[in-house]
Write a protein that holds these residues in place. Structure first.
Motif, PDB file in Angstrom:
ATOM      1  N   GLN A 274       0.723  -1.097  -0.126  1.00 14.14           N
ATOM      2  CA  GLN A 274      -0.180   0.078  -0.147  1.00 14.14           C
ATOM      3  C   GLN A 274       0.319   1.200  -0.337  1.00 14.14           C
ATOM      4  O   GLN A 274      -0.010   1.726  -0.471  1.00 14.14           O
ATOM      5  CB  GLN A 274      -1.071   0.112   1.368  1.00 14.14           C
ATOM      6  CG  GLN A 274      -1.944   1.485   1.316  1.00 14.14           C
ATOM      7  CD  GLN A 274      -2.836   1.091   0.518  1.00 14.14           C
ATOM      8  OE1 GLN A 274      -2.787   0.612   0.162  1.00 14.14           O
ATOM      9  NE2 GLN A 274      -2.754   2.583  -0.298  1.00 14.14           N
ATOM     10  N   LEU A 275       2.113   1.668   0.558  1.00 11.40           N
ATOM     11  CA  LEU A 275       3.073   2.208   0.612  1.00 11.40           C
ATOM     12  C   LEU A 275       3.191   2.694  -1.229  1.00 11.40           C
ATOM     13  O   LEU A 275       3.785   3.770  -1.124  1.00 11.40           O
ATOM     14  CB  LEU A 275       4.154   2.140   1.260  1.00 11.40           C
ATOM     15  CG  LEU A 275       4.555   3.570   2.567  1.00 11.40           C
ATOM     16  CD1 LEU A 275       4.304   4.805   2.518  1.00 11.40           C
ATOM     17  CD2 LEU A 275       5.985   2.559   3.209  1.00 11.40           C
ATOM     18  N   ALA A 276       3.657   1.530  -1.235  1.00  9.65           N
ATOM     19  CA  ALA A 276       4.267   1.823  -2.631  1.00  9.65           C
ATOM     20  C   ALA A 276       3.167   2.129  -3.504  1.00  9.65           C
ATOM     21  O   ALA A 276       3.734   3.161  -4.063  1.00  9.65           O
ATOM     22  CB  ALA A 276       5.010   0.683  -3.154  1.00  9.65           C
ATOM     23  N   VAL A 277       2.118   1.441  -3.950  1.00  8.73           N
ATOM     24  CA  VAL A 277       1.194   2.332  -4.657  1.00  8.73           C
ATOM     25  C   VAL A 277       0.187   2.972  -4.381  1.00  8.73           C
ATOM     26  O   VAL A 277      -0.088   3.982  -5.156  1.00  8.73           O
ATOM     27  CB  VAL A 277       0.366   0.124  -5.140  1.00  8.73           C
ATOM     28  CG1 VAL A 277      -0.886   0.708  -5.859  1.00  8.73           C
ATOM     29  CG2 VAL A 277       1.679  -0.646  -5.655  1.00  8.73           C
ATOM     30  N   GLY A 278      -0.277   2.982  -3.124  1.00 12.33           N
ATOM     31  CA  GLY A 278      -0.903   4.185  -2.842  1.00 12.33           C
ATOM     32  C   GLY A 278      -0.796   5.193  -2.338  1.00 12.33           C
ATOM     33  O   GLY A 278      -1.194   6.610  -2.467  1.00 12.33           O
ATOM     34  N   SER A 279       0.090   5.023  -2.209  1.00 11.69           N
ATOM     35  CA  SER A 279       1.006   6.830  -1.807  1.00 11.69           C
ATOM     36  C   SER A 279       1.884   7.549  -2.413  1.00 11.69           C
ATOM     37  O   SER A 279       2.401   8.757  -2.357  1.00 11.69           O
ATOM     38  CB  SER A 279       1.775   6.520  -0.514  1.00 11.69           C
ATOM     39  OG  SER A 279       2.441   5.981  -0.104  1.00 11.69           O
ATOM     40  N   ALA A 280       2.317   6.587  -3.252  1.00 10.26           N
ATOM     41  CA  ALA A 280       3.466   6.806  -4.618  1.00 10.26           C
ATOM     42  C   ALA A 280       2.781   6.749  -5.570  1.00 10.26           C
ATOM     43  O   ALA A 280       2.812   8.095  -6.805  1.00 10.26           O
ATOM     44  CB  ALA A 280       4.484   6.443  -4.069  1.00 10.26           C
TER      45      ALA A 280
END
Length: 85
Positions: free
Chosen positions: A56-62
């Motif tokens: 989620q950190l890689a896809v959703g916030s970046a």
């Protein structure tokens, strides 16, 4: 012991999701979406799913906000070219 932390993480996600819906400007929506991605990553980590949190950190916030910002930029640039004609 973890219940207050879960409640705080859920409130962060709810607040950032509400802020994303309330905003009308696509650029601001993308930035709030990045914040919501970080809040979801924290929630997943608190719920003991660190692999989902990292995804989620890689896809959703970046990646997703970046793609939205690039799309908005291209659409606005194309609109300016058509106005000049």
């Amino acid at each position: 012991m973890d219940d207050p932390l879960i409640v705080v993480a859920l409130l962060l996600v709810a607040a950032s999701a509400t802020a994303a819906v309330v905003n009308r400007d696509p650029v601001r929506q993308a930035l709030v979406l990045a914040v919501m991605g970080v809040a979801l990553a924290v929630l997943f980590t608190v719920l003991q799913a660190p692999d989902v949190g990292l995804s989620q950190l890689a896809v959703g916030s970046a990646l997703t906000p970046l793609l939205i910002l690039l799309s908005v930029r291209k659409v606005r640039r194309r609109g300016r070219k058509e106005e000049r004609r």
